[in-house]
Scaffold this motif. Structure first.
Motif, PDB file in Angstrom:
ATOM      1  N   ALA A 241       0.879  -1.169   0.000  1.00  0.00           N
ATOM      2  CA  ALA A 241       0.000   0.000   0.000  1.00  0.00           C
ATOM      3  C   ALA A 241       0.911   1.211   0.000  1.00  0.00           C
ATOM      4  O   ALA A 241       1.635   1.449   0.973  1.00  0.00           O
ATOM      5  CB  ALA A 241      -0.912  -0.005   1.226  1.00  0.00           C
TER       6      ALA A 241
ATOM      7  N   ARG B 239       1.501   5.347  -0.523  1.00  0.00           N
ATOM      8  CA  ARG B 239       0.857   6.654  -0.466  1.00  0.00           C
ATOM      9  C   ARG B 239       1.901   7.750  -0.650  1.00  0.00           C
ATOM     10  O   ARG B 239       2.893   7.762   0.085  1.00  0.00           O
ATOM     11  CB  ARG B 239       0.124   6.821   0.871  1.00  0.00           C
ATOM     12  CG  ARG B 239      -1.073   5.882   1.013  1.00  0.00           C
ATOM     13  CD  ARG B 239      -1.773   6.055   2.339  1.00  0.00           C
ATOM     14  NE  ARG B 239      -0.911   5.597   3.438  1.00  0.00           N
ATOM     15  CZ  ARG B 239      -0.826   4.340   3.847  1.00  0.00           C
ATOM     16  NH1 ARG B 239      -1.537   3.391   3.262  1.00  0.00           N
ATOM     17  NH2 ARG B 239      -0.035   4.003   4.833  1.00  0.00           N
ATOM     18  N   PRO B 240       1.654   8.621  -1.627  1.00  0.00           N
ATOM     19  CA  PRO B 240       0.596   8.589  -2.640  1.00  0.00           C
ATOM     20  C   PRO B 240       0.856   7.472  -3.647  1.00  0.00           C
ATOM     21  O   PRO B 240       2.004   7.104  -3.894  1.00  0.00           O
ATOM     22  CB  PRO B 240       0.682   9.968  -3.299  1.00  0.00           C
ATOM     23  CG  PRO B 240       2.090  10.375  -3.119  1.00  0.00           C
ATOM     24  CD  PRO B 240       2.526   9.819  -1.794  1.00  0.00           C
ATOM     25  N   ARG B 241      -0.219   6.960  -4.219  1.00  0.00           N
ATOM     26  CA  ARG B 241      -0.115   5.765  -5.056  1.00  0.00           C
ATOM     27  C   ARG B 241       0.482   6.043  -6.425  1.00  0.00           C
ATOM     28  O   ARG B 241       1.269   5.245  -6.942  1.00  0.00           O
ATOM     29  CB  ARG B 241      -1.518   5.151  -5.210  1.00  0.00           C
ATOM     30  CG  ARG B 241      -1.615   4.005  -6.202  1.00  0.00           C
ATOM     31  CD  ARG B 241      -0.788   2.804  -5.754  1.00  0.00           C
ATOM     32  NE  ARG B 241      -0.808   1.754  -6.759  1.00  0.00           N
ATOM     33  CZ  ARG B 241       0.004   1.685  -7.795  1.00  0.00           C
ATOM     34  NH1 ARG B 241       0.910   2.631  -7.980  1.00  0.00           N
ATOM     35  NH2 ARG B 241      -0.067   0.693  -8.655  1.00  0.00           N
TER      36      ARG B 241
ATOM     37  N   TYR C 287       7.532   8.992   0.368  1.00  0.00           N
ATOM     38  CA  TYR C 287       6.475   8.006   0.152  1.00  0.00           C
ATOM     39  C   TYR C 287       6.288   7.228   1.448  1.00  0.00           C
ATOM     40  O   TYR C 287       7.257   6.939   2.164  1.00  0.00           O
ATOM     41  CB  TYR C 287       6.849   7.025  -0.958  1.00  0.00           C
ATOM     42  CG  TYR C 287       6.792   7.597  -2.350  1.00  0.00           C
ATOM     43  CD1 TYR C 287       5.595   7.676  -3.045  1.00  0.00           C
ATOM     44  CD2 TYR C 287       7.958   8.051  -2.964  1.00  0.00           C
ATOM     45  CE1 TYR C 287       5.546   8.196  -4.332  1.00  0.00           C
ATOM     46  CE2 TYR C 287       7.917   8.577  -4.250  1.00  0.00           C
ATOM     47  CZ  TYR C 287       6.709   8.649  -4.933  1.00  0.00           C
ATOM     48  OH  TYR C 287       6.666   9.166  -6.199  1.00  0.00           O
ATOM     49  N   THR C 288       5.048   6.890   1.747  1.00  0.00           N
ATOM     50  CA  THR C 288       4.737   6.037   2.890  1.00  0.00           C
ATOM     51  C   THR C 288       4.242   4.689   2.365  1.00  0.00           C
ATOM     52  O   THR C 288       3.399   4.649   1.464  1.00  0.00           O
ATOM     53  CB  THR C 288       3.651   6.668   3.773  1.00  0.00           C
ATOM     54  OG1 THR C 288       4.108   7.944   4.233  1.00  0.00           O
ATOM     55  CG2 THR C 288       3.361   5.779   4.969  1.00  0.00           C
ATOM     56  N   CYS C 289       4.791   3.620   2.910  1.00  0.00           N
ATOM     57  CA  CYS C 289       4.374   2.303   2.424  1.00  0.00           C
ATOM     58  C   CYS C 289       4.061   1.362   3.577  1.00  0.00           C
ATOM     59  O   CYS C 289       4.589   1.500   4.684  1.00  0.00           O
ATOM     60  CB  CYS C 289       5.433   1.683   1.511  1.00  0.00           C
ATOM     61  SG  CYS C 289       6.957   1.197   2.325  1.00  0.00           S
TER      62      CYS C 289
ATOM     63  N   VAL D 172      -6.993  -1.611  -1.405  1.00  0.00           N
ATOM     64  CA  VAL D 172      -6.033  -0.661  -0.833  1.00  0.00           C
ATOM     65  C   VAL D 172      -4.605  -1.002  -1.256  1.00  0.00           C
ATOM     66  O   VAL D 172      -3.792  -0.114  -1.536  1.00  0.00           O
ATOM     67  CB  VAL D 172      -6.155  -0.656   0.705  1.00  0.00           C
ATOM     68  CG1 VAL D 172      -5.103   0.252   1.327  1.00  0.00           C
ATOM     69  CG2 VAL D 172      -7.565  -0.234   1.123  1.00  0.00           C
ATOM     70  N   TYR D 173      -4.307  -2.296  -1.302  1.00  0.00           N
ATOM     71  CA  TYR D 173      -2.958  -2.756  -1.612  1.00  0.00           C
ATOM     72  C   TYR D 173      -2.855  -3.115  -3.091  1.00  0.00           C
ATOM     73  O   TYR D 173      -3.842  -3.431  -3.746  1.00  0.00           O
ATOM     74  CB  TYR D 173      -2.605  -4.001  -0.787  1.00  0.00           C
ATOM     75  CG  TYR D 173      -2.374  -3.743   0.680  1.00  0.00           C
ATOM     76  CD1 TYR D 173      -1.091  -3.750   1.221  1.00  0.00           C
ATOM     77  CD2 TYR D 173      -3.447  -3.513   1.545  1.00  0.00           C
ATOM     78  CE1 TYR D 173      -0.876  -3.536   2.572  1.00  0.00           C
ATOM     79  CE2 TYR D 173      -3.249  -3.289   2.901  1.00  0.00           C
ATOM     80  CZ  TYR D 173      -1.957  -3.303   3.400  1.00  0.00           C
ATOM     81  OH  TYR D 173      -1.750  -3.086   4.737  1.00  0.00           O
TER      82      TYR D 173
END
Length: 318
Positions: free
Chosen positions: A176, A178-180, A190-192, A249-250
């Motif tokens: 998942a 973010r942002p995708r 990036y957050t994963c 989501v993923y």
């Protein structure tokens, strides 16, 4: 006529396919078919090939493949490449190599005039791999270039593959992000969140989970050590815990080459299969054999279904 998905056309039919390729404007493939050692593989789904109505399924899709001696190039096996696929032929020390764009259509009523080979064949598992490879070209996740660049600074994907090779119970990897889709500037992270899946039986095995945890921690530490990537968690989940909501989501992170290589190693060792083999409802599986026993009329068939072992992937017509 014996046609089914994965069947290879008899070499005597190459003149027929040469004419078909010329007729549909694929002169490039027609020239190759004449100049090199080639074969033609049916990739349409078996039920579509044997559909009674030509207006319902007017075409059969074929894939032109090169044939060469010896085993295939390892770099082209186990879905390592998205642009080349290679697999060994059965019963002979030769292999086929294909490019995904070398596909073409032939009207189905014409295919009924020719026959598949009984000497050039692909194992059912290799047919399944070929089809998975073709599908993966369309359904694999396309992560932002900037995210991939940040992974590349640490050669993270190669290191992840090495970790996954030590986690044979893991069946799939999902991320998942973010942002995708955004290509972020260097100063924005990036957050994963990463989920590794395993079979329910493996997840219920507490000693196995304990043994896997240090590698999961190493996976998480690897991602956390990359500039511009913030990692919320790298967690192990049972496949039974990964819901349809999760799949919205993923996105599946494409490390199938590790999974398919594990299957190959299991085959070579004479094992029933690795933990990477997907259940029927997820994709990869063992063959179901459909036996059609013709009755007195074309539309009156006695149909018997024999389920083989758990891995259902394709049908054999007898």
């Amino acid at each position: 006529m014996g046609w089914r998905q994965g069947a290879i056309a008899h070499p005597d039919c190459h003149g027929f396919f040469h004419d078909q390729l010329r007729a549909c404007g694929r002169d490039d493939l027609a020239d190759v078919l004449v100049a090199e050692q080639m074969c033609v593989i049916a990739v349409s789904q078996t039920c579509d090939i044997v559909q009674f109505r030509d207006d319902a399924e007017p075409y059969v899709e074929f894939l032109l493949a090169r044939i060469a001696d010896g085993p295939p190039n390892a770099a082209d096996t186990n879905l390592k490449s998205f642009r080349t696929f290679a697999a060994p032929l059965e019963s002979v020390d030769r292999h086929v190599s294909v490019k995904p764009w070398n596909r073409f259509l032939v009207r189905r009523e014409l295919v009924a005039q020719i026959s598949p080979s009984t000497e050039l064949t692909l194992a059912t598992t290799r047919v399944r791999d070929l089809l998975d490879w073709l599908m993966t070209r369309y359904v694999r996740a396309a992560l932002p270039d900037e995210f991939n660049r940040r992974l590349g600074t640490m050669k993270a994907e190669d290191k992840i593959r090495k970790l996954l090779a030590q986690l044979p119970a893991v069946t799939e990897v999902f991320i998942a992000l973010r942002p995708r889709h955004d290509e972020l500037p260097a100063d924005q992270p990036y957050t994963c969140d990463v989920s590794l899946l395993c079979r329910e039986a493996a997840f219920s095995d507490a000693p196995l989970r304990e043994k896997m945890q240090p590698l999961l921690d190493e996976f998480e530490a690897l991602l956390e050590g990359i500039d511009g990537i913030e990692t919320e968690a790298v967690r192990l989940l049972g496949e039974h815990q990964f819901s349809r909501h999760h799949m919205r989501v993923y996105h599946r992170w494409q490390f199938d080459d590790v999974s398919y290589a594990a299957d190959t190693r299991a085959d070579k060792q004479g094992l029933a299969g690795s933990g990477h083999e997907y259940r029927q409802e997820l994709g990869r599986s063992n063959p179901t054999t459909l036996i059609f026993q013709p009755g007195p009329a074309r539309n009156a068939l006695n149909l018997s279904l024999r389920i083989a072992t758990p891995r259902t992937a394709s049908m054999a017509l007898i």
